[in-house]
Design a protein around this motif. Structure first.
Motif, mmCIF file in Angstrom:
data_model
loop_
_atom_site.group_PDB
_atom_site.id
_atom_site.type_symbol
_atom_site.label_atom_id
_atom_site.label_comp_id
_atom_site.label_asym_id
_atom_site.label_seq_id
_atom_site.Cartn_x
_atom_site.Cartn_y
_atom_site.Cartn_z
ATOM 1 N N ASP A 28 0.951 -1.170 0.013
ATOM 2 C CA ASP A 28 -0.067 0.123 -0.032
ATOM 3 C C ASP A 28 0.930 1.121 0.123
ATOM 4 O O ASP A 28 0.697 2.286 -0.672
ATOM 5 C CB ASP A 28 -1.023 0.066 1.288
ATOM 6 C CG ASP A 28 -1.891 1.205 1.195
ATOM 7 O OD1 ASP A 28 -2.761 1.177 0.473
ATOM 8 O OD2 ASP A 28 -1.638 1.947 2.232
ATOM 9 N N ILE A 29 1.745 1.102 0.684
ATOM 10 C CA ILE A 29 2.876 2.499 0.702
ATOM 11 C C ILE A 29 3.421 2.514 -0.675
ATOM 12 O O ILE A 29 3.517 3.882 -0.962
ATOM 13 C CB ILE A 29 4.168 2.140 1.798
ATOM 14 C CG1 ILE A 29 3.356 2.150 3.062
ATOM 15 C CG2 ILE A 29 5.127 3.249 1.457
ATOM 16 C CD1 ILE A 29 4.563 1.725 4.381
ATOM 17 N N ARG A 31 2.097 1.897 -3.485
ATOM 18 C CA ARG A 31 0.968 2.247 -4.438
ATOM 19 C C ARG A 31 0.776 3.857 -4.218
ATOM 20 O O ARG A 31 0.745 4.590 -5.296
ATOM 21 C CB ARG A 31 -0.230 1.722 -4.213
ATOM 22 C CG ARG A 31 -0.188 0.275 -4.760
ATOM 23 C CD ARG A 31 -1.640 -0.332 -4.802
ATOM 24 N NE ARG A 31 -1.992 -0.530 -3.343
ATOM 25 C CZ ARG A 31 -2.203 -1.891 -3.014
ATOM 26 N NH1 ARG A 31 -1.228 -2.825 -3.376
ATOM 27 N NH2 ARG A 31 -2.280 -1.874 -1.532
ATOM 28 N N ARG A 32 0.781 4.145 -2.916
ATOM 29 C CA ARG A 32 0.627 5.537 -2.666
ATOM 30 C C ARG A 32 1.933 6.373 -3.118
ATOM 31 O O ARG A 32 1.768 7.639 -3.490
ATOM 32 C CB ARG A 32 0.361 5.770 -1.178
ATOM 33 C CG ARG A 32 -1.055 5.281 -0.845
ATOM 34 C CD ARG A 32 -1.205 5.866 0.907
ATOM 35 N NE ARG A 32 -0.810 4.543 1.694
ATOM 36 C CZ ARG A 32 -0.062 4.785 2.760
ATOM 37 N NH1 ARG A 32 0.046 6.266 3.315
ATOM 38 N NH2 ARG A 32 0.606 4.252 3.436
ATOM 39 N N ARG A 33 3.000 5.888 -2.921
ATOM 40 C CA ARG A 33 4.372 6.667 -3.315
ATOM 41 C C ARG A 33 4.028 6.624 -4.858
ATOM 42 O O ARG A 33 4.409 7.839 -5.518
ATOM 43 C CB ARG A 33 5.427 5.817 -2.993
ATOM 44 C CG ARG A 33 6.764 6.251 -3.503
ATOM 45 C CD ARG A 33 8.070 5.744 -3.110
ATOM 46 N NE ARG A 33 8.286 6.055 -1.405
ATOM 47 C CZ ARG A 33 8.321 5.128 -0.638
ATOM 48 N NH1 ARG A 33 8.305 3.926 -0.904
ATOM 49 N NH2 ARG A 33 8.565 5.396 0.694
ATOM 50 N N ASN A 35 1.622 7.006 -6.677
ATOM 51 C CA ASN A 35 0.439 7.901 -7.159
ATOM 52 C C ASN A 35 0.918 9.265 -6.834
ATOM 53 O O ASN A 35 0.773 10.273 -7.693
ATOM 54 C CB ASN A 35 -0.850 7.626 -6.046
ATOM 55 C CG ASN A 35 -1.983 8.511 -6.358
ATOM 56 O OD1 ASN A 35 -1.819 9.579 -5.845
ATOM 57 N ND2 ASN A 35 -2.742 8.382 -7.368
ATOM 58 N N LEU A 36 1.910 9.365 -5.930
ATOM 59 C CA LEU A 36 2.573 10.653 -5.585
ATOM 60 C C LEU A 36 3.352 11.185 -6.737
ATOM 61 O O LEU A 36 3.511 12.399 -7.223
ATOM 62 C CB LEU A 36 3.284 10.709 -4.317
ATOM 63 C CG LEU A 36 2.197 11.095 -2.965
ATOM 64 C CD1 LEU A 36 3.109 10.952 -1.745
ATOM 65 C CD2 LEU A 36 1.437 12.207 -3.052
ATOM 66 N N GLU A 113 0.065 6.139 -11.814
ATOM 67 C CA GLU A 113 -1.014 6.746 -10.800
ATOM 68 C C GLU A 113 -1.967 5.955 -10.324
ATOM 69 O O GLU A 113 -2.026 6.019 -8.910
ATOM 70 C CB GLU A 113 -1.782 7.845 -11.654
ATOM 71 C CG GLU A 113 -2.605 8.825 -10.842
ATOM 72 C CD GLU A 113 -3.042 9.832 -11.920
ATOM 73 O OE1 GLU A 113 -3.109 11.154 -11.492
ATOM 74 O OE2 GLU A 113 -3.220 9.584 -12.894
ATOM 75 N N GLY A 115 -0.756 3.056 -9.387
ATOM 76 C CA GLY A 115 0.148 2.263 -8.591
ATOM 77 C C GLY A 115 0.495 0.902 -8.874
ATOM 78 O O GLY A 115 1.019 -0.105 -8.353
#
Length: 304
Positions: A28-29, A31-33, A35-36, A113, A115
């Motif tokens: 999850d981290i 994927r969020r990274r 996206n950022l 985006e 992830g």
């Protein structure tokens, strides 16, 4: 089932459950990274477009149109660099990559985006895409993106090179001739008073340089030099570039000069750089000084 066995099974189940929790959280981290990273790419591409659109307004008309655009972009990158304490050159490179990602590979940006790929995957695709002609880019992206979404970045690099070779309309010979015009040397500062020197040249020349410094290092090592192989190879290349050491010299005196001896051939100079917008009276950015060095090699022996 004994109590010991039951305890071991329960402990194993708990361990597996904890690993699954760690794995899910880590994924999850990532994927969020990703996206950022995609958000950052969109922002950098937008900032570049903004700089281009307002170049004629923000930069004095005394500069030619192309130079006005370049100065406007540099000013924008400088602002981003100052806000993040990042080297301006780093921001410029990131902006160029972001523009290519946003404008030339939107499907890759969407995958980032979501992830499904990392920024490293996206960078690998963009790097390979730059060497594919416009006519072949759609086919290249259609084949390389599924690979990126299912493999490591190291595997993607190998597969992407193969795909680029297969889909490229030009022969490798024609591309090699054209790429030879891009040969250059680049300087990259490093920590603790060190630096990198990158040479981009043809493969045969690069191989020849490597073999020459390896041979010089081996000769010096056999003569009793206690430096490591890596140190000897680095010192051999430095001696060759700055003092003109040749294979003939190595044969007569196999011990390579130490870096301290080589440094005696360098004359330092200081240059003052004033930002162009400051000279034009538009900005109050301060000037900066940079130290450079010029070597004074002895003449190379003339072949007879």
């Amino acid at each position: 089932m004994t109590e010991t066995t039951l305890t071991a099974i329960l402990a194993s189940d708990e361990y597996a459950a904890q690993l699954a929790e760690f794995s899910d959280h880590y994924a999850d981290i990532q994927r969020r990274r990703a996206n950022l990273d995609a958000e950052e790419a969109r922002l950098l591409a937008r900032s570049a477009a903004y700089a281009d659109a307002f170049a004629d307004v923000t930069v004095p008309a005394i500069f030619p149109p192309a130079e006005r655009q370049a100065l406007s972009r540099r000013s924008t990158c400088a602002a981003l660099a100052m806000a993040t304490r990042t080297p301006e050159r780093t921001v410029q490179r990131a902006t160029n990559d972001a523009e290519r990602l946003v404008n030339e590979a939107p499907a890759v940006l969407e995958s980032l985006e979501a992830g499904r790929i990392s920024a490293r995957h996206a960078q690998t695709i963009i790097d390979q895409l730059s060497d594919v002609p416009t006519a072949g880019r759609t086919a290249f992206l259609a084949e390389v993106l599924p690979v990126a979404e299912e493999s490591t970045n190291a595997n993607l690099r190998r597969r992407a090179r193969v795909l680029r070779e297969r889909l490229h309309p030009e022969s490798i010979t024609a591309r090699a001739v054209r790429s030879e015009a891009d040969r250059r040397v680049e300087f990259e500062p490093a920590a603790d008073g060190m630096a990198w020197v990158h040479l981009f040249t043809t493969a045969p020349i690069a191989q020849g340089i490597i073999e020459r410094v390896e041979a010089a290092a081996a000769e010096s090592r056999q003569a009793g030099d206690t430096r490591t192989c890596a140190q000897l190879q680095a010192d051999a290349l430095a001696a060759l570039a700055l003092t003109g050491v040749t294979p003939e010299d190595i044969m007569s005196s196999p011990v390579l000069p130490h870096p301290i001896e080589v440094q005696e051939h360098i004359k330092p100079t200081v240059q003052i750089t004033v930002p162009a917008l400051s000279m034009a009276g538009v900005s109050d950015a301060p000037a900066c000084s940079t130290a450079t060095a010029r070597s004074t090699p002895r003449p190379l022996p003339v072949s007879r």
